[in-house]
Motif scaffolding. Structure first.
Motif, short mmCIF file in Angstrom:
data_model
loop_
_atom_site.label_atom_id
_atom_site.label_comp_id
_atom_site.label_asym_id
_atom_site.label_seq_id
_atom_site.Cartn_x
_atom_site.Cartn_y
_atom_site.Cartn_z
N UNK A 1 0.84 -1.21 0.00
CA UNK A 1 0.00 0.00 0.00
C UNK A 1 0.87 1.25 0.00
N UNK A 2 1.97 1.20 0.73
CA UNK A 2 2.92 2.32 0.76
C UNK A 2 3.50 2.57 -0.63
N UNK A 3 3.86 1.48 -1.32
CA UNK A 3 4.42 1.61 -2.67
C UNK A 3 3.42 2.25 -3.62
N UNK A 4 2.14 1.92 -3.44
CA UNK A 4 1.10 2.51 -4.29
C UNK A 4 1.03 4.02 -4.11
N UNK A 5 1.05 4.50 -2.85
CA UNK A 5 1.00 5.94 -2.61
C UNK A 5 2.27 6.63 -3.11
N UNK A 6 3.41 5.98 -2.90
CA UNK A 6 4.67 6.54 -3.42
C UNK A 6 4.60 6.67 -4.93
N UNK A 7 4.09 5.64 -5.60
CA UNK A 7 3.97 5.64 -7.06
C UNK A 7 3.09 6.80 -7.52
N UNK A 8 1.95 6.98 -6.88
CA UNK A 8 1.04 8.06 -7.27
C UNK A 8 1.69 9.42 -7.05
N UNK A 9 2.47 9.55 -5.97
CA UNK A 9 3.08 10.84 -5.65
C UNK A 9 4.08 11.31 -6.71
N UNK B 1 2.61 14.10 -8.93
CA UNK B 1 2.05 15.34 -8.36
C UNK B 1 2.51 16.56 -9.16
N UNK B 2 3.80 16.68 -9.41
CA UNK B 2 4.32 17.86 -10.13
C UNK B 2 3.75 17.95 -11.53
N UNK B 3 3.73 16.81 -12.24
CA UNK B 3 3.17 16.80 -13.59
C UNK B 3 1.69 17.16 -13.55
N UNK B 4 0.96 16.58 -12.59
CA UNK B 4 -0.47 16.85 -12.49
C UNK B 4 -0.77 18.30 -12.19
N UNK C 1 -4.04 23.09 -10.46
CA UNK C 1 -4.71 22.87 -9.18
C UNK C 1 -3.68 22.31 -8.20
N UNK C 2 -3.90 22.57 -6.92
CA UNK C 2 -3.01 22.02 -5.91
C UNK C 2 -3.39 20.57 -5.66
N UNK C 3 -2.43 19.66 -5.76
CA UNK C 3 -2.71 18.23 -5.60
C UNK C 3 -2.07 17.73 -4.31
N UNK C 4 -2.84 17.04 -3.50
CA UNK C 4 -2.36 16.44 -2.26
C UNK C 4 -2.85 14.99 -2.18
N UNK D 1 -7.24 13.55 -14.46
CA UNK D 1 -5.89 13.52 -13.91
C UNK D 1 -5.74 12.46 -12.83
N UNK D 2 -6.75 12.32 -11.96
CA UNK D 2 -6.63 11.32 -10.90
C UNK D 2 -6.60 9.91 -11.47
N UNK D 3 -7.33 9.68 -12.58
CA UNK D 3 -7.29 8.37 -13.21
C UNK D 3 -5.92 8.09 -13.81
N UNK D 4 -5.30 9.12 -14.38
CA UNK D 4 -3.95 8.95 -14.91
C UNK D 4 -2.97 8.62 -13.79
N UNK D 5 -3.11 9.30 -12.66
CA UNK D 5 -2.22 9.05 -11.53
C UNK D 5 -2.36 7.63 -11.01
N UNK D 6 -3.56 7.09 -11.07
CA UNK D 6 -3.82 5.75 -10.54
C UNK D 6 -3.42 4.65 -11.51
N UNK D 7 -3.35 4.95 -12.80
CA UNK D 7 -3.14 3.89 -13.80
C UNK D 7 -1.80 3.97 -14.53
N UNK D 8 -1.08 5.08 -14.42
CA UNK D 8 0.18 5.22 -15.18
C UNK D 8 1.24 4.25 -14.66
N UNK D 9 2.00 3.67 -15.58
CA UNK D 9 3.11 2.79 -15.22
C UNK D 9 4.37 3.62 -14.95
#
Length: 462
Positions: A17-25, A28-31, A37-40, A138-146
């Protein structure tokens, strides 16, 4: 700061689960560059928190700061808490700001956190629907990008146009920069709601990008502008695909690149002509050497020919490369080849070797280095080996602000009373003058017991 370690230490999440959040983070800059918009990213802290957890803090927040992507402990707002409870995307905020919040779900279907998009206060009410489309995509891209895809995403500028369209080819969003390109690209002035095919966009790969969900980039000319078109497909679900289309005006970059190519071509042509002229001079001297009946004249002319060819060598190498830089090894290898042909007898076996680093130097510096190496090899063949079998070696080191050349042979060595300052050989005089005055370096020559070691320290170019 180690984001992953902070998540493991202060939240109930496990390594996956930690790796998933790290991956999404990582996005953030690209998004933030795409959405403005400010992304958190947020996840609940351990209930029994202590140590550096702030009093009353109940969320770990991952966000962008001036120093990069960081974590901090915060009191989560009402929208965050409600989303964690029901697991549904929410729109929240107050009169000062508006937030779009989306859940992050692990492989087991558990809600482990959320992604929050905070809109700028300058966004008008009539823009809210489009801004939600932007956040949602954007959130879908963050969740699905390799990981591989993430490496290809570069933040966009305020001047880059951004369009979102779906698999029905309907335009769902267009930023201000895209609206500025409406006339140039032939779009309907309404933009949103029209078809991506209603424009004069030169993108034949739209259907393939949507079907295969593969990233696509091309550069196209529109009137007097060059536009880079970058498409990023996003799987919104089983039956829906959206696509980011980033339009970047690279007219100035293209012109500069073209000017640079023209400049490089001219420089290469100049080097080629200089090389030809030097080889012509060497050819004339070779004719004179053949006509002379005096051995000492023949030898003097041959030495002059070798020096001219060593300079021509540098211009020849540069004329074949785009950059005006040459590796020292290339100079050494080519000089060994040329001098083997002109100075080594057929019954003589001489081994030339190179070790150390292949340091790049400018053609200006290379002209001096080639003359120096030419003289060193010539002296070794003529005075050190004297027609006998032997070995010649060059070792090159990068030592901070200097380059060290260590040239050795296993010849008969130097006379006992040898001194660089009092020697009368033209070759050694040339080496000493070039090293001292042109390369701002130092030269030492000494016997090793089984040959001669010539050591040169020369300053790197500023």
């Amino acid at each position: 700061m180690d984001i992953g370690q902070d998540i493991l230490n202060t939240t109930p999440l496990g390594p996956l689960q930690t790796s998933l959040l790290e991956h999404i983070s990582k996005l953030i800059s690209f998004g933030e560059s795409l959405t403005r918009q400010r992304i958190q990213i947020f996840t609940p802290l351990l209930k029994k928190s202590h140590g550096n957890v702030q009093q009353g803090a109940d969320m770990l927040c991952i966000e962008r700061s001036e120093t990069g992507i960081v974590t901090r402990h915060v009191k989560g707002n009402h929208t965050w808490h409600v989303m964690m409870e029901n697991g549904q995307p929410l729109i929240g905020g107050d009169h000062e700001f508006r937030q779009h919040v989306f859940p992050v779900v692990d492989n087991g279907g558990r809600i482990i956190g959320g992604i929050s998009f905070t809109l700028s206060p300058s966004i008008k009410v009539e823009q809210y629907e489009q801004e939600y489309t932007l956040s949602d995509t954007m959130q879908r891209l963050m969740l699905t990008a390799t990981d591989e895809q993430i490496q290809s995403y570069e933040p966009i500028s305020y001047f880059d146009g951004l369009i979102i369209f779906d698999d029905s080819h309907k335009i769902l969003y267009g930023n201000d920069a895209a609206l500025q390109l409406v006339d140039l690209l032939g779009f309907d002035r309404r933009l949103v709601g029209s078809s991506i095919y209603s424009s004069t966009l030169k993108i034949s790969a739209i259907q393939q990008v949507l079907a295969d969900r593969t990233i696509y980039t091309s550069e196209e000319i529109y009137q007097d502008m060059v536009i880079r078109q970058h498409m990023i497909p996003i799987a919104m679900g089983r039956n829906e695909t959206r696509c980011f289309l980033v339009l970047h005006d690279c007219t100035r970059e293209s012109k500069q690149q073209q000017e640079l190519l023209v400049k490089n071509s001219i420089i290469k042509e100049v080097h080629h002509r200089v090389k030809n002229n030097l080889q012509t001079v060497a050819g004339l001297l070779r004719m004179e050497a053949r006509r002379s009946s005096l051995p000492e004249v023949k030898q003097a002319l041959q030495e002059g020919i070798n020096r001219i060819e060593s300079m021509a060598l540098v211009h020849d190498i540069v004329s074949h490369y785009d950059e005006d830089y040459i590796g020292i090894r290339s100079i050494y290898d080519e000089l060994c080849r040329l001098l083997r042909m002109s100075m080594v007898r057929q019954d003589q076996e001489v081994t030339f070797t190179y070790s150390g680093e292949d340091i790049l130097i400018s053609s200006h510096m290379a002209s001096y280095v080639s003359l120096i190496i030419n003289e060193l090899i010539t002296n070794s063949l003529e005075h050190g080996l004297e027609g006998e079998h032997g070995e010649i070696h060059l070792h090159v080191n990068d030592i901070g602000e200097n380059i060290k050349l260590a040239f050795t042979d296993n010849g008969k060595g130097l006379p006992g009373d040898f001194s660089i300052s009092s020697n009368k050989r033209l070759g050694l005089t040339i080496i000493n003058n070039l090293v001292t005055h042109e390369l701002k370096g130092s030269l030492s020559i000494e016997n090793t017991g089984h040959g001669v070691l010539s050591t040169i320290h020369m300053k790197k170019e500023a």
